[in-house]
Scaffold this motif. Structure first.
Motif, PDB file in Angstrom:
ATOM      1  N   LEU A 177      -1.280   1.995 -13.250  1.00 15.21           N
ATOM      2  CA  LEU A 177      -0.757   3.123 -12.479  1.00 15.21           C
ATOM      3  C   LEU A 177      -0.790   4.401 -13.318  1.00 15.21           C
ATOM      4  CD1 LEU A 177       0.712   4.282  -9.963  1.00 15.21           C
ATOM      5  CD2 LEU A 177       2.844   3.738 -11.135  1.00 15.21           C
ATOM      6  N   LEU A 178      -0.359   4.302 -14.570  1.00 15.70           N
ATOM      7  CA  LEU A 178      -0.331   5.485 -15.429  1.00 15.70           C
ATOM      8  C   LEU A 178      -1.732   6.004 -15.736  1.00 15.70           C
ATOM      9  CD1 LEU A 178       2.497   4.436 -17.903  1.00 15.70           C
ATOM     10  CD2 LEU A 178       2.644   6.088 -16.030  1.00 15.70           C
ATOM     11  N   GLU A 179      -2.707   5.125 -15.777  1.00 17.24           N
ATOM     12  CA  GLU A 179      -4.073   5.535 -16.084  1.00 17.24           C
ATOM     13  C   GLU A 179      -4.859   5.944 -14.837  1.00 17.24           C
ATOM     14  OE1 GLU A 179      -5.633   2.155 -18.159  1.00 17.24           O
ATOM     15  OE2 GLU A 179      -4.633   2.689 -20.038  1.00 17.24           O
ATOM     16  N   SER A 180      -4.267   5.773 -13.656  1.00 15.02           N
ATOM     17  CA  SER A 180      -4.993   6.087 -12.428  1.00 15.02           C
ATOM     18  C   SER A 180      -5.079   7.597 -12.223  1.00 15.02           C
ATOM     19  CB  SER A 180      -4.323   5.427 -11.226  1.00 15.02           C
ATOM     20  OG  SER A 180      -3.077   6.050 -10.980  1.00 15.02           O
ATOM     21  N   GLU A 181      -6.020   8.008 -11.404  1.00 16.53           N
ATOM     22  CA  GLU A 181      -6.239   9.430 -11.111  1.00 16.53           C
ATOM     23  C   GLU A 181      -5.063  10.031 -10.348  1.00 16.53           C
ATOM     24  OE1 GLU A 181      -9.041  11.329 -11.793  1.00 16.53           O
ATOM     25  OE2 GLU A 181      -9.811   9.705 -13.039  1.00 16.53           O
ATOM     26  N   THR A 182      -4.584   9.284  -9.380  1.00 14.06           N
ATOM     27  CA  THR A 182      -3.479   9.802  -8.560  1.00 14.06           C
ATOM     28  C   THR A 182      -2.220   8.995  -8.839  1.00 14.06           C
ATOM     29  OG1 THR A 182      -3.963   8.298  -6.738  1.00 14.06           O
ATOM     30  CG2 THR A 182      -5.075  10.452  -6.712  1.00 14.06           C
ATOM     31  N   MET A 183      -1.118   9.679  -8.854  1.00 12.79           N
ATOM     32  CA  MET A 183       0.160   9.001  -9.108  1.00 12.79           C
ATOM     33  C   MET A 183       0.823   8.581  -7.805  1.00 12.79           C
ATOM     34  SD  MET A 183       0.601   8.741 -12.312  1.00 12.79           S
ATOM     35  CE  MET A 183       2.309   8.643 -12.775  1.00 12.79           C
ATOM     36  N   SER A 184       0.063   8.626  -6.710  1.00 10.16           N
ATOM     37  CA  SER A 184       0.655   8.289  -5.425  1.00 10.16           C
ATOM     38  C   SER A 184       0.481   6.812  -5.090  1.00 10.16           C
ATOM     39  CB  SER A 184       0.025   9.146  -4.323  1.00 10.16           C
ATOM     40  OG  SER A 184      -1.368   8.875  -4.262  1.00 10.16           O
ATOM     41  N   GLU A 185      -0.123   6.063  -6.001  1.00 10.47           N
ATOM     42  CA  GLU A 185      -0.298   4.633  -5.756  1.00 10.47           C
ATOM     43  C   GLU A 185       1.055   3.937  -5.774  1.00 10.47           C
ATOM     44  OE1 GLU A 185      -3.215   2.607  -8.058  1.00 10.47           O
ATOM     45  OE2 GLU A 185      -4.458   4.406  -8.210  1.00 10.47           O
ATOM     46  N   VAL A 186       1.094   2.790  -5.146  1.00  8.16           N
ATOM     47  CA  VAL A 186       2.328   2.005  -5.084  1.00  8.16           C
ATOM     48  C   VAL A 186       2.116   0.717  -5.865  1.00  8.16           C
ATOM     49  CG1 VAL A 186       3.913   0.774  -3.558  1.00  8.16           C
ATOM     50  CG2 VAL A 186       2.905   2.945  -2.828  1.00  8.16           C
ATOM     51  N   ILE A 187       3.071   0.387  -6.685  1.00  5.56           N
ATOM     52  CA  ILE A 187       3.023  -0.891  -7.399  1.00  5.56           C
ATOM     53  C   ILE A 187       3.866  -1.883  -6.619  1.00  5.56           C
ATOM     54  CG2 ILE A 187       3.731  -2.152  -9.451  1.00  5.56           C
ATOM     55  CD1 ILE A 187       3.275   0.288 -11.088  1.00  5.56           C
ATOM     56  N   ILE A 188       3.262  -2.997  -6.291  1.00  6.79           N
ATOM     57  CA  ILE A 188       4.017  -4.063  -5.640  1.00  6.79           C
ATOM     58  C   ILE A 188       4.399  -5.055  -6.725  1.00  6.79           C
ATOM     59  CG2 ILE A 188       3.979  -5.913  -3.932  1.00  6.79           C
ATOM     60  CD1 ILE A 188       1.904  -4.223  -2.397  1.00  6.79           C
ATOM     61  N   ALA A 189       5.653  -5.022  -7.078  1.00  5.32           N
ATOM     62  CA  ALA A 189       6.144  -5.895  -8.155  1.00  5.32           C
ATOM     63  C   ALA A 189       6.624  -7.211  -7.564  1.00  5.32           C
ATOM     64  CB  ALA A 189       7.285  -5.206  -8.891  1.00  5.32           C
ATOM     65  N   GLU A 190       6.419  -8.253  -8.335  1.00  7.99           N
ATOM     66  CA  GLU A 190       6.897  -9.571  -7.920  1.00  7.99           C
ATOM     67  C   GLU A 190       8.425  -9.578  -7.931  1.00  7.99           C
ATOM     68  OE1 GLU A 190       4.821 -12.042  -6.964  1.00  7.99           O
ATOM     69  OE2 GLU A 190       3.177 -10.643  -7.312  1.00  7.99           O
ATOM     70  N   LYS A 191       9.005 -10.328  -7.015  1.00  9.75           N
ATOM     71  CA  LYS A 191      10.456 -10.452  -6.978  1.00  9.75           C
ATOM     72  C   LYS A 191      10.898 -11.184  -8.245  1.00  9.75           C
ATOM     73  CE  LYS A 191      14.252 -12.047  -4.147  1.00  9.75           C
ATOM     74  NZ  LYS A 191      14.672 -12.729  -2.941  1.00  9.75           N
ATOM     75  N   THR A 192      11.871 -10.614  -8.931  1.00  8.92           N
ATOM     76  CA  THR A 192      12.309 -11.196 -10.194  1.00  8.92           C
ATOM     77  C   THR A 192      13.791 -10.922 -10.395  1.00  8.92           C
ATOM     78  OG1 THR A 192      11.831 -11.323 -12.538  1.00  8.92           O
ATOM     79  CG2 THR A 192      11.665  -9.153 -11.535  1.00  8.92           C
ATOM     80  N   ASN A 193      14.334 -11.438 -11.462  1.00  7.01           N
ATOM     81  CA  ASN A 193      15.756 -11.225 -11.727  1.00  7.01           C
ATOM     82  C   ASN A 193      15.958 -10.082 -12.723  1.00  7.01           C
ATOM     83  OD1 ASN A 193      15.410 -12.245 -14.400  1.00  7.01           O
ATOM     84  ND2 ASN A 193      15.719 -14.344 -13.656  1.00  7.01           N
ATOM     85  N   SER A 194      17.204  -9.713 -12.952  1.00  5.03           N
ATOM     86  CA  SER A 194      17.507  -8.560 -13.807  1.00  5.03           C
ATOM     87  C   SER A 194      17.101  -8.802 -15.263  1.00  5.03           C
ATOM     88  CB  SER A 194      18.987  -8.223 -13.725  1.00  5.03           C
ATOM     89  OG  SER A 194      19.767  -9.331 -14.134  1.00  5.03           O
ATOM     90  N   PHE A 195      17.115 -10.041 -15.693  1.00  7.21           N
ATOM     91  CA  PHE A 195      16.714 -10.339 -17.062  1.00  7.21           C
ATOM     92  C   PHE A 195      15.241 -10.024 -17.276  1.00  7.21           C
ATOM     93  CE2 PHE A 195      15.200 -13.630 -20.180  1.00  7.21           C
ATOM     94  CZ  PHE A 195      15.711 -13.005 -21.293  1.00  7.21           C
ATOM     95  N   VAL A 196      14.390 -10.440 -16.346  1.00  6.40           N
ATOM     96  CA  VAL A 196      12.951 -10.166 -16.467  1.00  6.40           C
ATOM     97  C   VAL A 196      12.714  -8.663 -16.373  1.00  6.40           C
ATOM     98  CG1 VAL A 196      10.672 -10.546 -15.447  1.00  6.40           C
ATOM     99  CG2 VAL A 196      12.282 -12.446 -15.640  1.00  6.40           C
ATOM    100  N   ARG A 197      13.438  -7.960 -15.495  1.00  9.88           N
ATOM    101  CA  ARG A 197      13.294  -6.495 -15.410  1.00  9.88           C
ATOM    102  C   ARG A 197      13.667  -5.838 -16.732  1.00  9.88           C
ATOM    103  NH1 ARG A 197      15.454  -7.601 -10.311  1.00  9.88           N
ATOM    104  NH2 ARG A 197      17.522  -6.861 -10.873  1.00  9.88           N
ATOM    105  N   LYS A 198      14.709  -6.338 -17.393  1.00  5.01           N
ATOM    106  CA  LYS A 198      15.106  -5.812 -18.707  1.00  5.01           C
ATOM    107  C   LYS A 198      13.989  -6.034 -19.724  1.00  5.01           C
ATOM    108  CE  LYS A 198      17.844  -4.840 -22.295  1.00  5.01           C
ATOM    109  NZ  LYS A 198      17.900  -3.508 -22.780  1.00  5.01           N
TER     110      LYS A 198
END
Length: 188
Positions: A161-182
């Protein structure tokens, strides 16, 4: 109530009746040790927590088994229970034969403890540096093997996403718990 060799057969009918009449049973075990090196974490799922505790107990002997037969009294609107403690500490076949299954809990001398603490701290710092975490090593959480793939995948998506031309892309993240997000936040 303590159940020992001397009163086992006398209490057995009562115990059987308590089990037959109860609404549920709670059990507990006391072991000759608790930890074989596998540490539980507050971030473990219930299944992971149980599996780690189970794994830790497998190397030790059960010396006491607790059984509590619980019944709900609808007239009094409260629970009643019958609790039994079974002492299961193993005995050798003869008093001259040692029980090779018995495990002792080791202890450390003060100098040994210091060496171990230093070794663990050094390993911890090294793992944090290898995980490419911020320079503040004390805030580092080691990434468990079962979460490494999830963290790497999420970091790749953020990088794309950061390397893409446009910042309007959407990242679909896998459902996860708060520990993995940390963990993802820590590595990103």
């Amino acid at each position: 109530m303590d159940v020992v060799n001397e009163n086992f057969y006398q209490l057995l009918p009562e115990i059987k009746q308590a089990i037959a009449e109860c609404d549920f049973i709670a059990i507990d075990g006391e072991f000759t040790g608790l930890h074989n090196g596998t540490m539980v974490s507050i971030f473990d799922t219930a299944a992971q927590y149980y599996q780690k505790l189970r794994s830790n107990c497998m190397d030790f002997l059960m010396v006491q088994f607790g059984l509590c037969a619980v019944k709900y009294n609808t007239e009094k609107k409260k629970f009643t229970y019958r609790a039994y403690n079974f002492y299961t500490f193993p005995k050798p076949m003869s008093r001259y034969a040692p029980d090779c299954r018995f495990l002792c809990i080791p202890f450390l001398t003060v100098p040994d403890e210091q060496v171990l603490q230093n070794e663990l701290l050094n390993r911890y710092k090294q793992n944090c540096l290898q995980a490419q975490t911020p320079s503040k090593v004390s805030d580092c959480i080691l990434i468990p093997d079962n979460h490494k793939a999830d963290v790497e995948t999420a970091c790749e998506k953020v990088k794309e996403l950061l390397e893409s031309e446009t910042m309007s892309e959407v990242i679909i993240a896998e459902k996860t718990n708060s520990f993995v997000r940390k963990l993802i936040h820590q590595v990103s």
